[in-house]
Scaffold this motif. Structure first.
Motif, PDB file in Angstrom:
ATOM      1  N   TYR A 108      -6.907   5.022  -2.326  1.00 52.03           N
ATOM      2  CA  TYR A 108      -7.116   5.031  -0.883  1.00 52.03           C
ATOM      3  C   TYR A 108      -7.751   3.702  -0.478  1.00 52.03           C
ATOM      4  O   TYR A 108      -8.878   3.405  -0.869  1.00 52.03           O
ATOM      5  CB  TYR A 108      -8.029   6.199  -0.487  1.00 52.03           C
ATOM      6  CG  TYR A 108      -7.593   7.520  -1.079  1.00 52.03           C
ATOM      7  CD1 TYR A 108      -6.512   8.207  -0.567  1.00 52.03           C
ATOM      8  CD2 TYR A 108      -8.247   8.048  -2.187  1.00 52.03           C
ATOM      9  CE1 TYR A 108      -6.089   9.399  -1.128  1.00 52.03           C
ATOM     10  CE2 TYR A 108      -7.846   9.249  -2.755  1.00 52.03           C
ATOM     11  CZ  TYR A 108      -6.765   9.917  -2.218  1.00 52.03           C
ATOM     12  OH  TYR A 108      -6.352  11.099  -2.785  1.00 52.03           O
ATOM     13  N   GLN A 149      -9.607   7.261  16.818  1.00 51.66           N
ATOM     14  CA  GLN A 149      -9.631   7.222  15.362  1.00 51.66           C
ATOM     15  C   GLN A 149     -10.506   6.055  14.919  1.00 51.66           C
ATOM     16  O   GLN A 149     -10.352   4.939  15.406  1.00 51.66           O
ATOM     17  CB  GLN A 149      -8.216   7.083  14.802  1.00 51.66           C
ATOM     18  CG  GLN A 149      -8.146   7.214  13.281  1.00 51.66           C
ATOM     19  CD  GLN A 149      -6.736   7.525  12.789  1.00 51.66           C
ATOM     20  OE1 GLN A 149      -5.868   7.920  13.554  1.00 51.66           O
ATOM     21  NE2 GLN A 149      -6.513   7.359  11.502  1.00 51.66           N
ATOM     22  N   TYR A 150     -11.426   6.355  13.980  1.00 50.95           N
ATOM     23  CA  TYR A 150     -12.376   5.367  13.479  1.00 50.95           C
ATOM     24  C   TYR A 150     -12.282   5.286  11.956  1.00 50.95           C
ATOM     25  O   TYR A 150     -11.906   6.251  11.287  1.00 50.95           O
ATOM     26  CB  TYR A 150     -13.825   5.761  13.798  1.00 50.95           C
ATOM     27  CG  TYR A 150     -14.156   6.120  15.217  1.00 50.95           C
ATOM     28  CD1 TYR A 150     -13.507   5.544  16.306  1.00 50.95           C
ATOM     29  CD2 TYR A 150     -15.174   7.050  15.477  1.00 50.95           C
ATOM     30  CE1 TYR A 150     -13.852   5.891  17.603  1.00 50.95           C
ATOM     31  CE2 TYR A 150     -15.526   7.394  16.769  1.00 50.95           C
ATOM     32  CZ  TYR A 150     -14.862   6.805  17.835  1.00 50.95           C
ATOM     33  OH  TYR A 150     -15.204   7.149  19.122  1.00 50.95           O
ATOM     34  N   ILE A 151     -12.678   4.138  11.412  1.00 47.86           N
ATOM     35  CA  ILE A 151     -13.096   4.058  10.019  1.00 47.86           C
ATOM     36  C   ILE A 151     -14.600   3.892  10.028  1.00 47.86           C
ATOM     37  O   ILE A 151     -15.132   2.902  10.552  1.00 47.86           O
ATOM     38  CB  ILE A 151     -12.439   2.892   9.270  1.00 47.86           C
ATOM     39  CG1 ILE A 151     -10.924   3.047   9.245  1.00 47.86           C
ATOM     40  CG2 ILE A 151     -12.975   2.823   7.835  1.00 47.86           C
ATOM     41  CD1 ILE A 151     -10.198   1.898   8.561  1.00 47.86           C
ATOM     42  N   LEU A 170     -12.206   7.812   2.161  1.00 45.68           N
ATOM     43  CA  LEU A 170     -11.484   6.736   1.483  1.00 45.68           C
ATOM     44  C   LEU A 170     -12.203   6.268   0.228  1.00 45.68           C
ATOM     45  O   LEU A 170     -11.574   5.978  -0.793  1.00 45.68           O
ATOM     46  CB  LEU A 170     -11.300   5.553   2.432  1.00 45.68           C
ATOM     47  CG  LEU A 170     -10.547   5.831   3.726  1.00 45.68           C
ATOM     48  CD1 LEU A 170     -10.654   4.634   4.663  1.00 45.68           C
ATOM     49  CD2 LEU A 170      -9.092   6.163   3.449  1.00 45.68           C
ATOM     50  N   ARG A 217     -16.906   5.317   2.977  1.00 43.68           N
ATOM     51  CA  ARG A 217     -16.014   4.947   4.070  1.00 43.68           C
ATOM     52  C   ARG A 217     -15.038   6.105   4.294  1.00 43.68           C
ATOM     53  O   ARG A 217     -14.457   6.609   3.341  1.00 43.68           O
ATOM     54  CB  ARG A 217     -15.274   3.651   3.744  1.00 43.68           C
ATOM     55  CG  ARG A 217     -16.213   2.459   3.552  1.00 43.68           C
ATOM     56  CD  ARG A 217     -15.470   1.196   3.155  1.00 43.68           C
ATOM     57  NE  ARG A 217     -16.385   0.092   2.940  1.00 43.68           N
ATOM     58  CZ  ARG A 217     -16.947  -0.215   1.766  1.00 43.68           C
ATOM     59  NH1 ARG A 217     -16.658   0.522   0.692  1.00 43.68           N
ATOM     60  NH2 ARG A 217     -17.781  -1.231   1.656  1.00 43.68           N
ATOM     61  N   GLN A 261     -12.170   8.069   7.302  1.00 44.13           N
ATOM     62  CA  GLN A 261     -11.467   8.179   8.566  1.00 44.13           C
ATOM     63  C   GLN A 261     -12.065   9.329   9.368  1.00 44.13           C
ATOM     64  O   GLN A 261     -12.318  10.407   8.822  1.00 44.13           O
ATOM     65  CB  GLN A 261      -9.975   8.449   8.323  1.00 44.13           C
ATOM     66  CG  GLN A 261      -9.227   7.315   7.677  1.00 44.13           C
ATOM     67  CD  GLN A 261      -8.788   6.269   8.669  1.00 44.13           C
ATOM     68  OE1 GLN A 261      -8.667   6.541   9.872  1.00 44.13           O
ATOM     69  NE2 GLN A 261      -8.538   5.063   8.178  1.00 44.13           N
ATOM     70  N   TRP A 262     -12.259   9.082  10.667  1.00 50.87           N
ATOM     71  CA  TRP A 262     -12.738  10.128  11.570  1.00 50.87           C
ATOM     72  C   TRP A 262     -11.813  10.138  12.780  1.00 50.87           C
ATOM     73  O   TRP A 262     -11.754   9.176  13.535  1.00 50.87           O
ATOM     74  CB  TRP A 262     -14.181   9.849  11.982  1.00 50.87           C
ATOM     75  CG  TRP A 262     -14.777  10.848  12.939  1.00 50.87           C
ATOM     76  CD1 TRP A 262     -14.283  12.068  13.290  1.00 50.87           C
ATOM     77  CD2 TRP A 262     -16.009  10.693  13.661  1.00 50.87           C
ATOM     78  NE1 TRP A 262     -15.123  12.702  14.191  1.00 50.87           N
ATOM     79  CE2 TRP A 262     -16.196  11.875  14.425  1.00 50.87           C
ATOM     80  CE3 TRP A 262     -16.971   9.688  13.733  1.00 50.87           C
ATOM     81  CZ2 TRP A 262     -17.293  12.045  15.261  1.00 50.87           C
ATOM     82  CZ3 TRP A 262     -18.066   9.859  14.563  1.00 50.87           C
ATOM     83  CH2 TRP A 262     -18.231  11.035  15.311  1.00 50.87           C
ATOM     84  N   ILE A 263     -11.065  11.243  12.918  1.00 49.27           N
ATOM     85  CA  ILE A 263     -10.141  11.430  14.033  1.00 49.27           C
ATOM     86  C   ILE A 263     -10.763  12.447  14.985  1.00 49.27           C
ATOM     87  O   ILE A 263     -11.189  13.525  14.569  1.00 49.27           O
ATOM     88  CB  ILE A 263      -8.771  11.918  13.540  1.00 49.27           C
ATOM     89  CG1 ILE A 263      -8.160  10.890  12.583  1.00 49.27           C
ATOM     90  CG2 ILE A 263      -7.836  12.194  14.710  1.00 49.27           C
ATOM     91  CD1 ILE A 263      -6.955  11.392  11.816  1.00 49.27           C
ATOM     92  N   TYR A 297      -2.500   5.570   9.151  1.00 49.32           N
ATOM     93  CA  TYR A 297      -3.311   4.650   8.352  1.00 49.32           C
ATOM     94  C   TYR A 297      -2.719   4.604   6.945  1.00 49.32           C
ATOM     95  O   TYR A 297      -2.629   5.639   6.267  1.00 49.32           O
ATOM     96  CB  TYR A 297      -4.766   5.109   8.293  1.00 49.32           C
ATOM     97  CG  TYR A 297      -5.626   4.184   7.464  1.00 49.32           C
ATOM     98  CD1 TYR A 297      -6.103   2.992   8.002  1.00 49.32           C
ATOM     99  CD2 TYR A 297      -5.934   4.486   6.139  1.00 49.32           C
ATOM    100  CE1 TYR A 297      -6.876   2.122   7.241  1.00 49.32           C
ATOM    101  CE2 TYR A 297      -6.706   3.628   5.376  1.00 49.32           C
ATOM    102  CZ  TYR A 297      -7.173   2.445   5.928  1.00 49.32           C
ATOM    103  OH  TYR A 297      -7.930   1.589   5.178  1.00 49.32           O
ATOM    104  N   PHE A 306      -3.091  -0.145   9.989  1.00 47.34           N
ATOM    105  CA  PHE A 306      -3.072   0.994  10.902  1.00 47.34           C
ATOM    106  C   PHE A 306      -1.972   0.790  11.933  1.00 47.34           C
ATOM    107  O   PHE A 306      -1.828  -0.301  12.492  1.00 47.34           O
ATOM    108  CB  PHE A 306      -4.411   1.152  11.617  1.00 47.34           C
ATOM    109  CG  PHE A 306      -4.468   2.303  12.590  1.00 47.34           C
ATOM    110  CD1 PHE A 306      -4.523   3.610  12.132  1.00 47.34           C
ATOM    111  CD2 PHE A 306      -4.459   2.079  13.958  1.00 47.34           C
ATOM    112  CE1 PHE A 306      -4.572   4.684  13.027  1.00 47.34           C
ATOM    113  CE2 PHE A 306      -4.510   3.139  14.859  1.00 47.34           C
ATOM    114  CZ  PHE A 306      -4.563   4.443  14.391  1.00 47.34           C
ATOM    115  N   TYR A 327      -1.880  11.340  11.955  1.00 46.50           N
ATOM    116  CA  TYR A 327      -2.332  12.227  13.035  1.00 46.50           C
ATOM    117  C   TYR A 327      -1.190  12.411  14.024  1.00 46.50           C
ATOM    118  O   TYR A 327      -0.459  11.463  14.342  1.00 46.50           O
ATOM    119  CB  TYR A 327      -3.522  11.626  13.790  1.00 46.50           C
ATOM    120  CG  TYR A 327      -3.656  12.203  15.194  1.00 46.50           C
ATOM    121  CD1 TYR A 327      -4.366  13.374  15.421  1.00 46.50           C
ATOM    122  CD2 TYR A 327      -3.008  11.595  16.289  1.00 46.50           C
ATOM    123  CE1 TYR A 327      -4.451  13.918  16.708  1.00 46.50           C
ATOM    124  CE2 TYR A 327      -3.093  12.141  17.563  1.00 46.50           C
ATOM    125  CZ  TYR A 327      -3.811  13.302  17.764  1.00 46.50           C
ATOM    126  OH  TYR A 327      -3.879  13.846  19.031  1.00 46.50           O
TER     127      TYR A 327
END
Length: 276
Positions: A6, A70-72, A97, A137, A139-141, A217, A239, A263
């Motif tokens: 990842y 969407q964030y990292i 990740l 680290r 991903q936050w959706i 991503y 991305f 997503y």
């Protein structure tokens, strides 16, 4: 097929001697944010979070993609949040990740390693912390949940990439797979978050053109991706952000498999005005 990797951002800054040319693009139908763009200078921070920074990959924009952000997230050792989400209507999907994330939903405590996934329903009491010695680290959706008559709140989900089966599509040679973290038949959920996997030579064999907005991503490998009128090279750490009805297809030329976290918004009527 369990030796998954990842890609997470490197941070830092390019040297002054490096070429400026890159692959970043923002069009009327899609955007590509390549991994080389995710540097220290474009990070942000959030109220209520300690020892944390983030890369914002997507946010609602009028006339573009409107349903999600969407964030990292990058949380240093000892960092995290007791109240990560300020919007009581927002639901969350988390995918780790790198590193180890402690996630608490209500009274349930979980440890998510790389490949770990969690779905958090709207209004839930949840917390995240990094108890490890290395940054985590993930991903936050985020998406506002749309209630529907006769459907209750969705349930939390905690699982991982390794725990979920790879489901082949209808292609005869089975080079195109999906890992589904959310039950696609459960209409309580108004978004899906999957991992799409292509073995070398796998393709999306037609130009998908549909209403769902997408955040993609790239976790592993490289491919050539069709976005509206263009074929674009993408690789692990990139991305892609697609508005509704943007045509898309894919050719995974190898030499390794190509995987991305996907997503999309599903299972609701198209709003005839602002969502209330």
């Amino acid at each position: 097929m369990t030796d998954f990797t990842y890609r997470a951002p490197d941070g830092g800054l390019p040297g002054q001697t490096e070429l400026h040319t890159g692959r970043a693009v923002f069009t009327e139908a899609y955007a590509v944010i390549p991994r080389g763009v995710m540097r220290d200078i474009v990070t942000s921070r959030l109220p209520g979070w300690s020892a944390t920074r983030l890369w914002v990959l997507a946010r609602p924009l009028s006339g573009f993609a409107e349903t999600f952000s969407q964030y990292i997230m990058e949380v240093a050792p000892g960092g995290g949040s007791e109240k990560p989400e300020p919007d009581p209507e927002a639901q969350a999907a988390i995918f780790v990740l790198s590193g180890s994330l402690r996630l608490t939903i209500g009274a349930e405590r979980h440890t998510l390693a790389p490949g770990g996934f969690a779905y958090v329903p709207p209004g839930a009491d949840w917390k995240v912390h990094n108890d490890g010695q290395e940054p985590v680290r993930f991903q936050w959706i985020r998406k506002r949940w749309q209630p529907a008559e006769g459907l209750g709140l969705p349930e939390p989900i905690v699982t991982s990439d390794a725990e979920q089966p790879l489901k082949p599509t209808s292609t005869p040679d089975d080079r195109w797979f999906a890992t589904c973290f959310i039950d696609t038949d459960d209409l309580r959920y108004d978004m899906h978050v999957n991992i799409v996997t292509f073995e070398p030579g796998g393709v999306i064999p037609f130009e998908e053109t549909h209403v769902m907005e997408h955040g993609l991503y790239v976790l592993e490998g490289k491919a050539v991706y069709r976005l509206n009128r263009d074929w674009v090279e993408v690789e692990a750490g990139d991305f892609m952000w697609l508005r509704a009805f943007c045509p898309q297809a894919c050719y995974a030329g190898g030499p390794t498999r190509f995987r991305y976290l996907l997503y999309k918004d599903v299972n609701r009527h198209a709003p005839l005005g602002p969502v209330r």
